[in-house]
Every structure is written in C-alpha cells, then in structure tokens.
Design a protein around this motif. Sequence first.
Motif, mmCIF file in Angstrom:
data_model
loop_
_atom_site.group_PDB
_atom_site.id
_atom_site.type_symbol
_atom_site.label_atom_id
_atom_site.label_comp_id
_atom_site.label_asym_id
_atom_site.label_seq_id
_atom_site.Cartn_x
_atom_site.Cartn_y
_atom_site.Cartn_z
ATOM 1 N N VAL A 254 0.807 -1.226 -0.207
ATOM 2 C CA VAL A 254 0.124 0.039 -0.043
ATOM 3 C C VAL A 254 0.717 1.226 -0.127
ATOM 4 O O VAL A 254 0.863 2.400 -0.735
ATOM 5 C CB VAL A 254 -0.967 -0.088 1.151
ATOM 6 C CG1 VAL A 254 -1.913 1.277 1.185
ATOM 7 C CG2 VAL A 254 -2.052 -1.093 1.082
ATOM 8 N N ALA A 255 1.939 1.250 0.642
ATOM 9 C CA ALA A 255 2.746 2.366 0.855
ATOM 10 C C ALA A 255 3.391 2.564 -0.508
ATOM 11 O O ALA A 255 3.582 3.934 -0.953
ATOM 12 C CB ALA A 255 3.964 2.099 2.015
ATOM 13 N N SER A 256 3.854 1.678 -1.213
ATOM 14 C CA SER A 256 4.560 1.653 -2.472
ATOM 15 C C SER A 256 3.355 2.226 -3.634
ATOM 16 O O SER A 256 3.774 3.177 -4.216
ATOM 17 C CB SER A 256 4.947 0.225 -2.992
ATOM 18 O OG SER A 256 5.599 0.462 -4.382
ATOM 19 N N ALA A 257 2.230 1.621 -3.588
ATOM 20 C CA ALA A 257 1.321 2.303 -4.417
ATOM 21 C C ALA A 257 0.938 4.092 -3.924
ATOM 22 O O ALA A 257 0.678 4.378 -5.132
ATOM 23 C CB ALA A 257 -0.167 1.549 -4.171
ATOM 24 N N ALA A 258 0.880 4.124 -2.807
ATOM 25 C CA ALA A 258 0.616 5.502 -2.325
ATOM 26 C C ALA A 258 1.834 6.334 -2.855
ATOM 27 O O ALA A 258 1.293 7.576 -3.459
ATOM 28 C CB ALA A 258 0.213 5.745 -0.796
ATOM 29 N N THR A 259 3.158 5.945 -3.081
ATOM 30 C CA THR A 259 4.111 6.596 -3.599
ATOM 31 C C THR A 259 3.669 7.072 -5.171
ATOM 32 O O THR A 259 3.863 8.290 -5.645
ATOM 33 C CB THR A 259 5.310 6.238 -3.508
ATOM 34 O OG1 THR A 259 5.786 5.730 -2.011
ATOM 35 C CG2 THR A 259 6.594 6.673 -3.941
ATOM 36 N N LEU A 260 3.246 6.253 -5.819
ATOM 37 C CA LEU A 260 3.257 6.284 -7.300
ATOM 38 C C LEU A 260 1.628 7.008 -7.579
ATOM 39 O O LEU A 260 1.751 7.727 -8.491
ATOM 40 C CB LEU A 260 2.788 5.116 -8.024
ATOM 41 C CG LEU A 260 4.112 3.978 -7.950
ATOM 42 C CD1 LEU A 260 3.868 2.700 -8.551
ATOM 43 C CD2 LEU A 260 5.445 4.673 -8.586
ATOM 44 N N ALA A 261 0.721 6.998 -6.721
ATOM 45 C CA ALA A 261 -0.327 7.984 -6.784
ATOM 46 C C ALA A 261 -0.243 9.540 -6.603
ATOM 47 O O ALA A 261 -0.579 10.183 -7.308
ATOM 48 C CB ALA A 261 -1.366 7.616 -5.613
ATOM 49 N N HIS A 262 1.059 9.579 -6.108
ATOM 50 C CA HIS A 262 1.369 11.084 -6.035
ATOM 51 C C HIS A 262 1.593 11.736 -7.432
ATOM 52 O O HIS A 262 1.385 12.822 -7.659
ATOM 53 C CB HIS A 262 2.777 11.292 -4.919
ATOM 54 C CG HIS A 262 2.603 11.258 -3.760
ATOM 55 N ND1 HIS A 262 2.637 10.193 -3.045
ATOM 56 C CD2 HIS A 262 2.324 11.917 -2.680
ATOM 57 C CE1 HIS A 262 2.458 10.221 -1.515
ATOM 58 N NE2 HIS A 262 2.076 11.542 -1.394
ATOM 59 N N ILE A 263 2.374 10.929 -8.352
ATOM 60 C CA ILE A 263 2.583 11.472 -9.585
ATOM 61 C C ILE A 263 1.487 11.415 -10.607
ATOM 62 O O ILE A 263 1.404 11.956 -11.851
ATOM 63 C CB ILE A 263 3.852 10.817 -10.163
ATOM 64 C CG1 ILE A 263 3.491 9.330 -10.395
ATOM 65 C CG2 ILE A 263 5.083 11.190 -9.540
ATOM 66 C CD1 ILE A 263 4.784 8.444 -10.963
ATOM 67 N N LEU A 264 0.045 10.646 -10.018
ATOM 68 C CA LEU A 264 -1.094 10.696 -10.887
ATOM 69 C C LEU A 264 -1.860 11.520 -10.582
ATOM 70 O O LEU A 264 -2.700 12.104 -11.369
ATOM 71 C CB LEU A 264 -1.586 9.120 -10.848
ATOM 72 C CG LEU A 264 -0.931 8.056 -11.159
ATOM 73 C CD1 LEU A 264 -1.475 6.742 -10.732
ATOM 74 C CD2 LEU A 264 -0.589 7.977 -12.583
ATOM 75 N N PHE A 265 -1.898 12.002 -9.367
ATOM 76 C CA PHE A 265 -2.662 13.196 -8.834
ATOM 77 C C PHE A 265 -2.077 14.050 -8.145
ATOM 78 O O PHE A 265 -1.861 14.313 -7.029
ATOM 79 C CB PHE A 265 -3.814 12.592 -7.916
ATOM 80 C CG PHE A 265 -4.509 11.343 -8.554
ATOM 81 C CD1 PHE A 265 -5.507 11.245 -9.318
ATOM 82 C CD2 PHE A 265 -4.271 10.168 -8.089
ATOM 83 C CE1 PHE A 265 -6.217 10.143 -9.642
ATOM 84 C CE2 PHE A 265 -4.739 8.929 -8.334
ATOM 85 C CZ PHE A 265 -5.780 9.010 -9.317
ATOM 86 N N VAL A 266 -1.414 14.985 -9.048
ATOM 87 C CA VAL A 266 -0.639 16.242 -8.656
ATOM 88 C C VAL A 266 -1.598 17.383 -7.863
ATOM 89 O O VAL A 266 -1.594 18.263 -8.571
ATOM 90 C CB VAL A 266 0.524 16.891 -9.391
ATOM 91 C CG1 VAL A 266 1.535 17.654 -8.622
ATOM 92 C CG2 VAL A 266 1.116 15.426 -10.044
ATOM 93 N N GLU A 267 -2.070 17.328 -6.766
ATOM 94 C CA GLU A 267 -3.038 18.460 -6.191
ATOM 95 C C GLU A 267 -2.937 17.961 -4.622
ATOM 96 O O GLU A 267 -2.920 16.789 -4.191
ATOM 97 C CB GLU A 267 -4.358 18.745 -6.810
ATOM 98 C CG GLU A 267 -5.067 17.324 -6.863
ATOM 99 C CD GLU A 267 -5.857 17.099 -5.588
ATOM 100 O OE1 GLU A 267 -6.264 18.190 -5.054
ATOM 101 O OE2 GLU A 267 -6.540 15.778 -5.328
ATOM 102 N N PRO A 268 -3.204 19.167 -3.786
ATOM 103 C CA PRO A 268 -2.947 18.990 -2.426
ATOM 104 C C PRO A 268 -3.737 18.179 -1.842
ATOM 105 O O PRO A 268 -3.376 17.162 -0.888
ATOM 106 C CB PRO A 268 -3.093 20.622 -1.963
ATOM 107 C CG PRO A 268 -2.785 21.338 -3.138
ATOM 108 C CD PRO A 268 -3.270 20.477 -4.348
#
Length: 420
Positions: free
Chosen positions: A80-94
């Motif tokens: 889950v932590a690995s997936a959350a890291t990648l999600a940062h570059i998919l949804f670049v908003e606060p």
Amino acid sequence: MRNAILSVFSLLVAAAILLGANGLQSTLLSLRANIEGFPLSAIGFLTSAYFVGFILGCRYAPRFIKNVGHIRAFTALASVASAATLAHILFVEPVSWLIMRALAGFCFAGLHMIIESWLNERATNENRGTVLSVYRIADFTAVTAGQFMLNVADPAGFVLFVGVSILISLSLVPVALTTAAAPRPIKSAKLNIPKLWTLSPLACGAVVAAGASGSAFWALAPVFIQDIGYDVSVVALFMSAIIFGGAMAQFPIGWLSDRTDRRRVIVGTAFLAGAGATLISLFGPDSQNLLIAFALMLGMFHLPLYGLGVANANDFAEAEDFVSINGGLLLLYGFGAVTGPIIAPFVMKGFGPSSLFFYNAVVYGLLTIFGLYRLTQRKPVPVEEKTEDFVSVPAGAAPAVFEIDPRATDENPDEAAAKA
C-alpha cells in the motif's frame, strides 16, 4: 555477537531499504510541492497528515498484525505504501497528496512496529543494545543515502517517485525470505496522559517540543533551502548534515545523561539546539559552509531530545508502567509533530523563509525555560537509581513504537498488557 547480527541481518536490510526510501520521499514531496506551487500551508499539512496517519497506525496496526501475522501484514502495508507513492505522480494536487501522506503514515507505523518488535524479540538481554545500535546505524546511514538520491533525477519529474516505490517494494524481499521466526503478536497499551504529566512534566514537554520542531524542519527545510537561493544538491547536503550530526551525538549525550542530572542535559541540549537553529537563520542564507555547519549542530542537539525525554520519564516510573509510559510519550510526540508543520508555514509566510528556524529556536527556548523551572521543583534522581535506557529517535521520523524499549521482553507480553 556476530551470530546475533547475522540472525537478524535480513530484517536490518529490509529496514535500511524502507527507511532510506521513506527519508527520500519526505524530502522529495516537499521539493516537488514547492515546484508545483503548493501554498506553504499545504506543504506543512503534508507532514501533519503523515503524523496523523502514524498516530492512527500506532493505535490500530497492532490489531491488524495480530489477525494476519507479521509477514503478511508487512507485505500488505509495504504494498500500500508503494502504491501511495506512485499515486502522487498521478494526482498532483494538495488534497490527494494529503490523503496519500496520511495513508503512508499509517503504513509506516505498522512497518516500523513489525521490524522493531521482531528485532527486539530476536535479541537477548546480553546483546540487545548492540542489535539496536546496529539498527540505528542502518537507520541513519540509509536515510542519509536517501537524501543524496535527490541528485539522481529532477524532482519535477516522475523518476524519483518510481525509485521510492521500487525501494519500498524491494524491502519486501528480505522479510519474505527470512528464516527468522516471526515474533509474538504485538499488544497495544492503555495510555494515561494525565498520569504521565504527573510523573514527569519535563519529559512530556521534551517530546512535544521534539515533535513540533523536528516535523516543521523535515517538512519545510527543503523549501527554505530553495527559497534562499540554493539548488537541490544543497538540500541533500543540509538534510544529511542534520542526520549525521544526530548520529554523532546520540551516544555521548545519552551516556552523559545516564551519569548526571538528566534534566540538566535536556535543558542544555534544548538551548544548544535553539542556538543552532538561530545561527542557521542568521548566517545560512549568506554562506553554504555555515549553513551546513550549523545544520550539523542542530542535528547533534535536536535528534537526542526525544530519547532524553523517554529516559527522564522512565527514571520516575515503576517497572510495570513502562509500556503505557512510552506509548503515552509516543502519542505526545505525534501531537507535537502534527502541530509543527501547521504553525511554521504561517510564520514563514509572514516573516520570510529564515523564520522557519527562528520558529524552531522559539520552541527550543520555551523548552529550555520550562526545564529550568522544573529543576527547581524536584530533586534529581540518584545516578544509581536511573534507568540506562536512552532510546534515540529514528532520523526524520517519529519514534516507531514503545515495544523497542529494552525491557519489553523481560516478561510475558500478556502479563505486560494486563499490567498496562
């Protein structure tokens, strides 16, 4: 001793990979958020969200680990932590990043908990100090190396995010393949903050100050470095200097506090941390050499503060109370760590980038004054009655869990939970 280290070698490797990735991600997110034009308050909230998740993880992850076991829980949380890291570059908003950071905080609380309780159970009373020292060396080394990975690629791109995700995923391999026996289920403790305050007000103040100051500069120091005109390579040097300074000072400060009035060591350490923060504000913008030198000084006197607070509280505690005491201190640290990144951005916005470290100096100054007051309220604990249990804070993070306390395995965990 060699056999003791070899028996937990795979866990130490997993911890190093995981902590290095988390240290890199923390700095990377601050840099990228600044590049994307996030408001300073939003950048601060990212760290606050992480610690909110961390507190929740400390509360609820033990139940999850108990139900599915350590290895399965580690696998799930790291994934889950690995997936959350990648999600940062998919949804670049606060807002999305706040959710991802809270999720990461929850996961890393559980991951720390699994590794540290596992190491603690595999160690014996004769070698526990050495095993935990090696773990801390791996911690500081990995987080420092993680900072220098910022120079591998442009923070404005996606490569570093992918790198963090890969590292978190790779940490699964040593745990999945380890031959070490899984530890007994983790027990949560009943926390009693009013009792803790009665026991040691200065310990409470020390851990809150450590959380409120440390979380602020971990969140916003990369922004401070950029805003005063330095590039990403200086960010890596600055953050690494803080970590290295803390690594150098942990043992001598802990050793000194075990042999003199620990409260005086807390006061002196807080004062010198405040001096380091003030010097960064005054001279850092004009000299890179002074910036790094004073970062080293700040790390030397900031990072031991949590451990000093824990040790001071345990000096006055009964043996059966240590689980609830250390759990309560962890919770107070978390509260401080949540508030620091909320307050500091408003200070920076009103008074400029350098005011970040003036804010830190004020926090350390208040702790110094409170410590001097507490020196007049109680006689020191005799040296022969002290607990020699100084425990350092992991670099760039919250203290993981109270199970790391060396006395945690001296009794049956069911009995300890009942007493707490």
